[in-house]
Design an enzyme around this catalytic site. Structure first.
Site, short mmCIF file in Angstrom:
data_model
loop_
_atom_site.label_atom_id
_atom_site.label_comp_id
_atom_site.label_asym_id
_atom_site.label_seq_id
_atom_site.Cartn_x
_atom_site.Cartn_y
_atom_site.Cartn_z
N ASN A 87 0.53 -1.18 0.33
CA ASN A 87 0.11 -0.01 0.11
C ASN A 87 0.72 1.31 -0.40
OD1 ASN A 87 -1.90 -1.64 0.38
ND2 ASN A 87 -1.91 -1.53 2.04
N HIS A 100 6.32 -1.39 3.72
CA HIS A 100 5.83 -2.61 4.07
C HIS A 100 5.08 -3.95 2.31
CE1 HIS A 100 3.50 -0.23 5.36
NE2 HIS A 100 1.91 -1.47 4.66
P1 5GP Z 1 -0.74 -0.37 6.30
O1 5GP Z 1 -2.16 -0.10 6.22
O2 5GP Z 1 0.03 0.77 6.72
O3 5GP Z 1 -0.53 -1.40 4.62
O4 5GP Z 1 -0.66 -1.92 6.76
C1 5GP Z 1 -0.39 -1.75 7.97
C2 5GP Z 1 -0.25 -2.94 8.68
O5 5GP Z 1 0.85 -3.39 10.03
C3 5GP Z 1 -1.73 -3.73 9.54
O6 5GP Z 1 -1.69 -4.29 9.00
C4 5GP Z 1 -2.16 -3.50 11.07
O7 5GP Z 1 -2.88 -4.27 11.52
C5 5GP Z 1 -0.07 -3.86 10.66
N1 5GP Z 1 0.48 -3.40 12.35
C6 5GP Z 1 -0.22 -1.76 12.53
N2 5GP Z 1 0.38 -1.53 13.89
C7 5GP Z 1 1.43 -3.42 14.23
C8 5GP Z 1 2.38 -3.90 15.51
O8 5GP Z 1 2.43 -3.26 16.18
N3 5GP Z 1 2.63 -5.09 15.31
C9 5GP Z 1 2.16 -5.71 14.11
N4 5GP Z 1 2.64 -6.85 14.13
N5 5GP Z 1 2.04 -5.22 13.51
C10 5GP Z 1 1.13 -4.11 13.21
#
Ligand code: 5GP
Length: 114
Positions: A87, A100
């Protein structure tokens, strides 16, 4: 360079995560809020803000992509297929400003994504 995010702290070992793979360039760990039976994130150790960070290189992206393939295989989701998602920015749904790759598997994926 990115702000100091939760992912940078995970990469530095300051916050715990369920790490499934790591090397000198990146760390892979299970998503805290999984959207599929297997949901793993692959992040660079360098605090790059995302795909469009000027410091994000083809070499880093290639390494992260190849680690996704390896991790998916080791997680046992490769034979049935899986999805890799990055994303990017607000419209892309990026919520953590640290590059990520999501690896999602263990169920059939729909298209188009929401
Ligand atoms: P994005 O929305 O930025 O593409 O994805 C961020 C991802 O990070 C989400 O799927 C969310 O669940 C995950 N995430 C957010 N904070 C943490 C955390 O503290 N630990 C882990 N393992 N995943 C996280």
């Amino acid at each position: 360079m990115a702000e100091d995010t939760i992912f940078a702290k995970i990469a530095r070992g300051e916050i715990s995560a369920d790490i499934v793979y790591e090397d000198e360039v990146c760390v892979a760990f299970r998503d805290i809020n999984p959207q599929a039976p297997t949901h793993i994130l692959v992040i660079p150790r360098d605090p790059l803000s995302g795909l469009t960070d000027p410091a994000t290189t083809p070499e880093t992206l290639g390494h992260l992509a190849s680690v996704c393939v390896r991790v998916a295989h080791e997680a046992g989701i490769a034979d049935d297929g899986y999805r890799v998602v990055v994303n990017a920015g607000r419209n892309g749904g990026q919520s953590v400003a640290h590059l990520h790759f999501h690896i999602l598997g263990g169920r059939a994926m729909a298209w188009p994504p929401g």
